[in-house]
Enzyme design. Sequence first.
Site, PDB file in Angstrom:
ATOM      1  N   ALA A   8       0.823  -1.215   0.000  1.00  0.00           N
ATOM      2  CA  ALA A   8       0.000   0.000   0.000  1.00  0.00           C
ATOM      3  C   ALA A   8       0.852   1.258   0.000  1.00  0.00           C
ATOM      4  CB  ALA A   8      -0.927  -0.005   1.218  1.00  0.00           C
ATOM      5  N   GLY A   9       1.922   1.245  -0.785  1.00  0.00           N
ATOM      6  CA  GLY A   9       2.780   2.419  -0.887  1.00  0.00           C
ATOM      7  C   GLY A   9       2.204   3.449  -1.833  1.00  0.00           C
ATOM      8  N   ASN A 103       6.767  -2.926 -10.796  1.00  0.00           N
ATOM      9  CA  ASN A 103       7.751  -2.582 -11.817  1.00  0.00           C
ATOM     10  C   ASN A 103       8.729  -3.734 -12.037  1.00  0.00           C
ATOM     11  OD1 ASN A 103       6.843   0.022 -12.358  1.00  0.00           O
ATOM     12  ND2 ASN A 103       8.094   0.945 -10.769  1.00  0.00           N
ATOM     13  N   LYS A 185       7.370  -0.519 -20.482  1.00  0.00           N
ATOM     14  CA  LYS A 185       7.405   0.239 -19.230  1.00  0.00           C
ATOM     15  C   LYS A 185       8.750   0.043 -18.533  1.00  0.00           C
ATOM     16  CE  LYS A 185       6.139   2.434 -15.440  1.00  0.00           C
ATOM     17  NZ  LYS A 185       5.189   1.823 -14.497  1.00  0.00           N
ATOM     18  N   ASN A 189      11.456   2.784 -17.193  1.00  0.00           N
ATOM     19  CA  ASN A 189      12.007   2.799 -15.837  1.00  0.00           C
ATOM     20  C   ASN A 189      13.523   2.663 -15.832  1.00  0.00           C
ATOM     21  OD1 ASN A 189       9.531   3.110 -14.576  1.00  0.00           O
ATOM     22  ND2 ASN A 189       9.175   0.924 -14.382  1.00  0.00           N
ATOM     23  N   SER A 258      10.264   6.111  -8.254  1.00  0.00           N
ATOM     24  CA  SER A 258      10.369   5.296  -7.042  1.00  0.00           C
ATOM     25  C   SER A 258      11.812   4.982  -6.656  1.00  0.00           C
ATOM     26  CB  SER A 258       9.593   3.992  -7.224  1.00  0.00           C
ATOM     27  OG  SER A 258      10.082   3.257  -8.333  1.00  0.00           O
TER      28      SER A 258
END
Length: 314
Positions: A8-9, A103, A185, A189, A258
Amino acid sequence: MKIAIAGAGAMGGRFGTMLATTDNQVMFIDPWADHVQAINDRGLQVHVGNAVTPHWIPAALPQDVHGSFDLIILFTKAMGIAPMLESLRSIIARTTHVMVLANGIGNIEQVEKFVPGRQIIAGVTVWSSELDGPGEITLTGAGNVTLQPLAGQSDDFFQAVLTAFHQAGLNPIASDDVLAAIWKKAALNCVLNTYTALLDCNVGAFGRLPNHETLIDGVLNEFAVVAHHEHIDFDLDAARQLILAQFAPGGNSAHYPSMYQDLAKGRPTEIDFLNGFIAAKGAASNIPTPVNRLLTQLIHGKEVLSKQSVRIPA
């Protein structure tokens, strides 16, 4: 449906609060005790611009979760997928579907060690968010989520998931080749997460560097060769354009990815599931990946230094 957000970040918080606006029942699961306590005490504080809104969604530590869920959405770090699923074994029933949106590359293979393929939905998202502290996130930009059930598009449950995501404003896209989207993606990143973390800047500042396109191409050219060797449908030009689009004002230019956030807080990063994954695949197949290998080593160096108090000698 009953939906658990496992992790739940920043991103889990964003998806959870958006899904909670629908008729679905949402719960947060996270191993960070202070975060769980803060959410339960004062709601998840969500910053959008200058406004702050509390979202009252129940939260629990993995070991305190009971019952069953229709859908578990994994938003842990890539290296946290296996530990999270191990801790949730008792609540994963034969009817429970697990969606992985973390990710990195190789996440599907990790989930398959715990859940049959018919219960897995693989996906990738370009939504963004930042974790400010226990029980507090900041939403940035807009986005969508690309999804594919390993059981096939005609699955009734998957159609219900698409409906719920549409209602939540998450802009879901059903795909027949989610691996292509995941690798696209991951390419983004491998560039933006890694360079902003190393250069200590946000996405927009990286895009203003005079040599930013050279830095981008160094990563992507190696990425494309490895993707081709792995039989992934990877469009280098499309990935490059996706990255360049992030620099536009009003988009994600103000975002601190992140990896930057992890290093700032002294946490391990996902580098081994991004540039490190490309470097490892290249080494295994005798494909040169000097740029991605060096970036991986530099991030691991910063992980060590971020935990230390470094002083310049007088």
